[in-house]
Design a protein around this motif. Structure first.
Motif, mmCIF file in Angstrom:
data_model
loop_
_atom_site.group_PDB
_atom_site.id
_atom_site.type_symbol
_atom_site.label_atom_id
_atom_site.label_comp_id
_atom_site.label_asym_id
_atom_site.label_seq_id
_atom_site.Cartn_x
_atom_site.Cartn_y
_atom_site.Cartn_z
ATOM 1 N N ALA A 74 18.572 0.184 -1.363
ATOM 2 C CA ALA A 74 19.039 0.744 -2.638
ATOM 3 C C ALA A 74 18.382 -0.005 -3.790
ATOM 4 O O ALA A 74 18.193 -1.228 -3.700
ATOM 5 C CB ALA A 74 20.552 0.613 -2.743
ATOM 6 N N PRO A 75 18.039 0.684 -4.869
ATOM 7 C CA PRO A 75 17.509 -0.023 -6.043
ATOM 8 C C PRO A 75 18.524 -1.076 -6.502
ATOM 9 O O PRO A 75 19.705 -0.764 -6.651
ATOM 10 C CB PRO A 75 17.344 1.092 -7.081
ATOM 11 C CG PRO A 75 17.192 2.345 -6.276
ATOM 12 C CD PRO A 75 18.071 2.146 -5.074
ATOM 13 N N SER A 76 18.057 -2.300 -6.676
ATOM 14 C CA SER A 76 18.970 -3.376 -7.077
ATOM 15 C C SER A 76 19.310 -3.242 -8.559
ATOM 16 O O SER A 76 18.601 -2.573 -9.323
ATOM 17 C CB SER A 76 18.307 -4.730 -6.826
ATOM 18 O OG SER A 76 17.178 -4.849 -7.669
ATOM 19 N N ALA A 77 20.381 -3.907 -8.962
ATOM 20 C CA ALA A 77 20.772 -3.886 -10.383
ATOM 21 C C ALA A 77 19.648 -4.440 -11.249
ATOM 22 O O ALA A 77 19.380 -3.931 -12.344
ATOM 23 C CB ALA A 77 22.047 -4.702 -10.562
ATOM 24 N N VAL A 135 9.074 -5.514 -1.818
ATOM 25 C CA VAL A 135 8.067 -5.095 -2.804
ATOM 26 C C VAL A 135 8.712 -4.188 -3.846
ATOM 27 O O VAL A 135 8.428 -4.286 -5.041
ATOM 28 C CB VAL A 135 6.886 -4.362 -2.115
ATOM 29 C CG1 VAL A 135 5.924 -3.782 -3.147
ATOM 30 C CG2 VAL A 135 6.141 -5.306 -1.184
ATOM 31 N N ARG A 136 9.605 -3.327 -3.401
ATOM 32 C CA ARG A 136 10.255 -2.383 -4.322
ATOM 33 C C ARG A 136 11.286 -3.040 -5.226
ATOM 34 O O ARG A 136 11.655 -2.494 -6.252
ATOM 35 C CB ARG A 136 10.945 -1.273 -3.520
ATOM 36 C CG ARG A 136 9.998 -0.219 -2.995
ATOM 37 C CD ARG A 136 10.328 1.127 -3.611
ATOM 38 N NE ARG A 136 9.333 2.133 -3.329
ATOM 39 C CZ ARG A 136 8.421 2.547 -4.197
ATOM 40 N NH1 ARG A 136 8.360 2.037 -5.400
ATOM 41 N NH2 ARG A 136 7.555 3.490 -3.880
ATOM 42 N N GLN A 182 11.830 -2.515 11.447
ATOM 43 C CA GLN A 182 12.745 -3.250 10.562
ATOM 44 C C GLN A 182 11.996 -4.298 9.747
ATOM 45 O O GLN A 182 12.323 -4.533 8.578
ATOM 46 C CB GLN A 182 13.869 -3.901 11.385
ATOM 47 C CG GLN A 182 14.763 -2.879 12.085
ATOM 48 C CD GLN A 182 15.312 -1.822 11.128
ATOM 49 O OE1 GLN A 182 15.782 -2.140 10.031
ATOM 50 N NE2 GLN A 182 15.252 -0.566 11.530
ATOM 51 N N GLY A 183 10.992 -4.921 10.363
ATOM 52 C CA GLY A 183 10.186 -5.892 9.628
ATOM 53 C C GLY A 183 9.449 -5.225 8.471
ATOM 54 O O GLY A 183 9.352 -5.780 7.373
ATOM 55 N N PHE A 184 8.944 -4.016 8.735
ATOM 56 C CA PHE A 184 8.282 -3.296 7.656
ATOM 57 C C PHE A 184 9.265 -3.010 6.529
ATOM 58 O O PHE A 184 8.947 -3.196 5.354
ATOM 59 C CB PHE A 184 7.658 -1.980 8.139
ATOM 60 C CG PHE A 184 7.115 -1.184 6.991
ATOM 61 C CD1 PHE A 184 5.867 -1.479 6.461
ATOM 62 C CD2 PHE A 184 7.881 -0.209 6.361
ATOM 63 C CE1 PHE A 184 5.385 -0.801 5.349
ATOM 64 C CE2 PHE A 184 7.408 0.472 5.252
ATOM 65 C CZ PHE A 184 6.152 0.177 4.750
ATOM 66 N N LEU A 185 10.463 -2.565 6.891
ATOM 67 C CA LEU A 185 11.449 -2.232 5.849
ATOM 68 C C LEU A 185 11.795 -3.458 5.008
ATOM 69 O O LEU A 185 11.941 -3.359 3.783
ATOM 70 C CB LEU A 185 12.715 -1.637 6.476
ATOM 71 C CG LEU A 185 12.570 -0.234 7.071
ATOM 72 C CD1 LEU A 185 13.907 0.243 7.641
ATOM 73 C CD2 LEU A 185 12.047 0.772 6.051
ATOM 74 N N ASP A 186 11.916 -4.616 5.654
ATOM 75 C CA ASP A 186 12.186 -5.847 4.884
ATOM 76 C C ASP A 186 11.112 -6.048 3.822
ATOM 77 O O ASP A 186 11.401 -6.341 2.659
ATOM 78 C CB ASP A 186 12.218 -7.064 5.813
ATOM 79 C CG ASP A 186 13.476 -7.096 6.677
ATOM 80 O OD1 ASP A 186 14.467 -6.431 6.317
ATOM 81 O OD2 ASP A 186 13.442 -7.785 7.723
ATOM 82 N N ILE A 208 0.841 -1.205 0.000
ATOM 83 C CA ILE A 208 0.000 0.000 0.000
ATOM 84 C C ILE A 208 0.876 1.254 0.000
ATOM 85 O O ILE A 208 0.621 2.220 -0.723
ATOM 86 C CB ILE A 208 -0.930 0.009 1.238
ATOM 87 C CG1 ILE A 208 -1.910 -1.159 1.164
ATOM 88 C CG2 ILE A 208 -1.665 1.339 1.391
ATOM 89 C CD1 ILE A 208 -2.949 -1.078 0.076
ATOM 90 N N VAL A 209 1.932 1.229 0.809
ATOM 91 C CA VAL A 209 2.841 2.383 0.869
ATOM 92 C C VAL A 209 3.499 2.590 -0.493
ATOM 93 O O VAL A 209 3.585 3.719 -0.998
ATOM 94 C CB VAL A 209 3.896 2.185 1.986
ATOM 95 C CG1 VAL A 209 4.878 3.356 2.009
ATOM 96 C CG2 VAL A 209 3.212 2.053 3.346
#
Lengths: 610, 90
Positions: free
Chosen positions: A594-597, A586-587, A577-581, A476-477
């Motif tokens: 960081a955006p992955s390759a 999702v991103r 931290q769980g949210f960030l995981d 959702i975020v």
């Protein structure tokens, strides 16, 4: 219009040149915030001082501006923020965006630093750097009036007030009765000694397919006429949102300790503000006129008029100091406009000082004799004046809560409420967790506009219903943030997206204006939104930001929100931290945010990062 | 089986804490009025004194906006109606 050129102005050397936006960049980023993210990343290396000559300051309009489509002529400033050191984007309304298009430019890129105060005057065939000695020290209204007298009635300008000149780190940029307020964009102008940008232009449009544009705009206008959302917004603007947030217990009070203001329903509702409303105003080609002006009828602030306050400013000058005096909120709002301050950061800095005073961390000696006791709105007004002029304690609070806490020391940092150094808006993160996690992960710091969680505030059931206390809704975020970026390609007013016009109309407007046929596909436009989010994140990663910076203030993690004297169950962030995981997964980002390759390759934006 | 009227949090002070109502109406308007019978406090926040829908309410049917807040829109068994409060955001 939509010739895809921009103008570069170097205030150090006086050089002025025009340049063409690359075809690939037009296709991949379309306009507005997309151009801003791409060109800021390209224009400067990592590590530049936000207040130094190498920082670039971009004034952008969107490809839809100036035409008959409604609510899509806003303007945006993109730079590196002096408040956060991160990517900054701030959006303003009124006419300036349309005027930039009429002059024939997608954006103005300002770099360097002038030795003495200057302003830029732009027309469709000329650009000059002119002396602004007579404007320095003037407030935004006076400045714009003088510029219009000098250059004629077809002139619109964006300018700073004294706060920007004095480098208050959260100074705003004003145009007509609107402002681009967040992230300290006005401070960057002040550092460059750039008082204003004035544009003199006649209406001139150059859409790729004018007939298709007109047809889509007609559908949009018809949709407005039948939209309850449009009618409600035209009636009240945002002057009654506090009734919802107080009802839900997410109206931040006393520096984000409480979620409801005592007696709010008897004192600060939209109807109370309506009772002192003295006018309305709006933006270019938008019939809503959602801006509501107020005049104080009696008491110590009698006669003060303000082009506001709207919801955020109503909150900024009531919640933080636990005041229910709407007259004081009008006076504080008017003073911020006159000085050129962002009301959200200002209200937070004031609320921070009041809590420090309550805790004994600062005393009357620090405040210059001001009694910062809750409800004392006269002290708030004086504190704002001191901040705008960098006087006494105002000189410290002008640095924002993060830096001010370090200056005060004595344990003050615990009470500094911010994300990445930027103070949050008027939604309590613990009772509106999807909004809160947006604050934490937003590339610009704590901003509601970066990913507004209508699901939390209004119960909006799209893309699905959520429980506002749950912490598992990373999708959702992400949806809200990418959606905001998508809407800011065309620099479309976020409110208008709820006024009944189908998203397909936006896509058709973009395609008709730009000639980029891919825009006809809503999935492509959504992809551009995601590209923008990733570019902005890449900018921050290059500046050293990462997982450690995607956090909410300690108070949100350790204390339950209190409503009506009772700690609210589940109203605490339990697993940041769980949210960030989940969010990074999702991103498609690395575990350090960081955006992955793979993600960069999938989005086709690798060339932008070289 | 009937039509469920969901009452969002922003209206739950007016509804006395009632979160949803099962109704038997055949149209959006009939269902909303049935809900008001169960929670009379909703009358003044959902409807005008003249009986029309308040301009501060937008109605969703099965999570989709009902164009023009059409109270005569027909509903079916199993449908879900949710009126949302419309104020500007921030």
């Amino acid at each position: 219009m939509n010739s895809y050129k921009y103008i570069r102005v170097n205030l150090s050397t006086g050089e002025i040149s025009t340049a063409q936006i690359e075809e690939r960049v037009v296709r991949d980023f379309i306009g507005g915030r997309g151009f801003g993210a791409y060109h800021l990343l390209k224009a400067q290396p990592a590590g530049v001082d936000p207040l130094g000559d190498q920082n670039n300051l971009l004034f952008l309009t969107g490809p839809l501006a100036g035409g008959s489509a409604q609510s899509v002529s806003r303007w945006m400033v993109v730079t590196k923020s002096p408040l956060t050191g991160a990517f900054a984007r701030s959006v303003g309304g009124a006419d300036f965006g349309a005027w930039l298009q009429f002059a024939g430019y997608s954006f103005i890129q300002v770099t360097g630093k002038a030795e003495k105060p200057v302003y830029i005057h732009l027309t469709s065939d000329a650009c000059q750097i002119l002396d602004a000695s007579d404007l320095w020290g003037k407030d935004p209204d006076q400045t714009q009036e003088i510029l219009q007298q000098k250059h004629g009635k077809n002139t619109r300008s964006a300018c700073i007030g004294v706060a920007g000149e004095k480098l208050v780190r959260y100074a705003a940029i004003f145009s007509a009765r609107r402002s681009a307020s967040r992230c300290g964009v006005g401070t960057v102008m002040g550092a460059k000694k750039l008082k204003a940008i004035a544009i003199t232009a006649q209406r001139s449009l150059n859409f790729a397919d004018p007939e298709a544009f007109q047809a889509a705009a007609k559908e949009q206008i018809a949709a407005y006429q039948h939209s309850p959302g449009y009618k409600a917004h035209a009636d009240m603007g945002t002057t009654d949102t506090q009734s919802v947030t107080n009802t839900l217990g997410i109206y931040p009070v006393k520096n984000f300790r409480l979620g409801r203001l005592e007696d709010w329903d008897k004192t600060i509702t939209g109807q109370h503000y309506r009772s002192i409303r003295t006018g309305t105003f709006g933006c270019y080609s938008c019939p809503a006129h959602c801006g509501k002006a107020h005049t104080v009828p009696e008491g110590p602030y009698a006669g003060i008029q303000s082009d506001g306050p709207e919801y955020e400013s109503i909150w900024a000058f009531t919640g933080p100091i636990a005041s229910t005096d709407i007259y004081a909120s009008v006076a504080a709002d008017a003073l911020c406009d006159k000085l050129g301050l962002d009301t959200i950061s200002t209200g937070n800095c004031v609320g921070f000082a009041y809590e420090l005073y309550e805790k004994g961390i600062i005393t009357r000696e620090d405040t210059g004799g001001l009694e910062l006791t809750y409800g004392n709105h006269a002290a708030m007004i004086e504190l704002i004046r001191k901040i705008g002029n960098r006087e006494g304690i105002g000189n410290i609070l002008a640095e924002g809560v993060l830096r001010a806490a370090k200056i005060f020391d004595r344990g003050a940092e615990k009470y500094a409420i911010h994300c990445k150094g930027m103070e949050p808006p008027a939604y309590e993160p613990r009772g509106a967790k999807n909004m809160g996690f947006n604050y934490a992960t937003a590339n610009i710091g704590a901003s509601h506009c970066y990913g507004y969680a209508g699901q939390d505030v209004f119960g909006a059931p799209f893309p699905r219903k959520v429980n506002r206390f749950e912490e598992g809704n990373a999708d959702i975020v992400v949806f809200n943030q990418d959606n905001a970026a998508k809407n800011e390609i065309g620099i479309c007013c976020t409110f208008s997206t709820n006024w009944g016009w189908h998203p397909d109309i936006y896509c058709r407007l973009l395609a008709a204006a730009t000639g980029v046929k891919e825009c006809l596909d809503p999935k492509y436009v959504a992809l551009v939104g995601e590209r923008i989010m990733n570019l902005e994140r890449a900018f921050n990663v290059r500046e050293g930001f990462g997982r450690k910076d995607d956090v909410l203030p300690e108070r949100m993690l350790t204390e339950n929100l209190i409503v009506d004297g009772v700690p609210v169950e589940n109203a605490r962030i339990k697993d940041m931290q769980g949210f960030l995981d989940r969010y990074y997964a999702v991103r498609g980002w690395t575990s350090d945010g960081a955006p992955s390759a793979e993600k960069i390759a999938e989005l086709g934006i690798g060339y932008a990062l070289k | 089986m009937g039509v469920r009227v969901v009452i969002p949090e922003s209206f739950q002070v007016a509804s006395g804490g009632l979160e949803e109502v099962e109704t038997k109406g055949k149209t959006v308007g009939e269902c909303l009025r049935e809900a008001v019978e169960k929670a009379p406090g909703l009358q003044k926040v959902w409807f005008t004194p003249e009986g029309g829908l308040s301009k501060y309410v937008v109605v969703f049917l099965n999570n989709e906006n009902v164009p023009g807040n059409d109270l005569n829109r027909e509903v079916n068994d199993g449908d879900e109606i949710m009126p949302l409060l419309l104020v500007g955001g921030g």
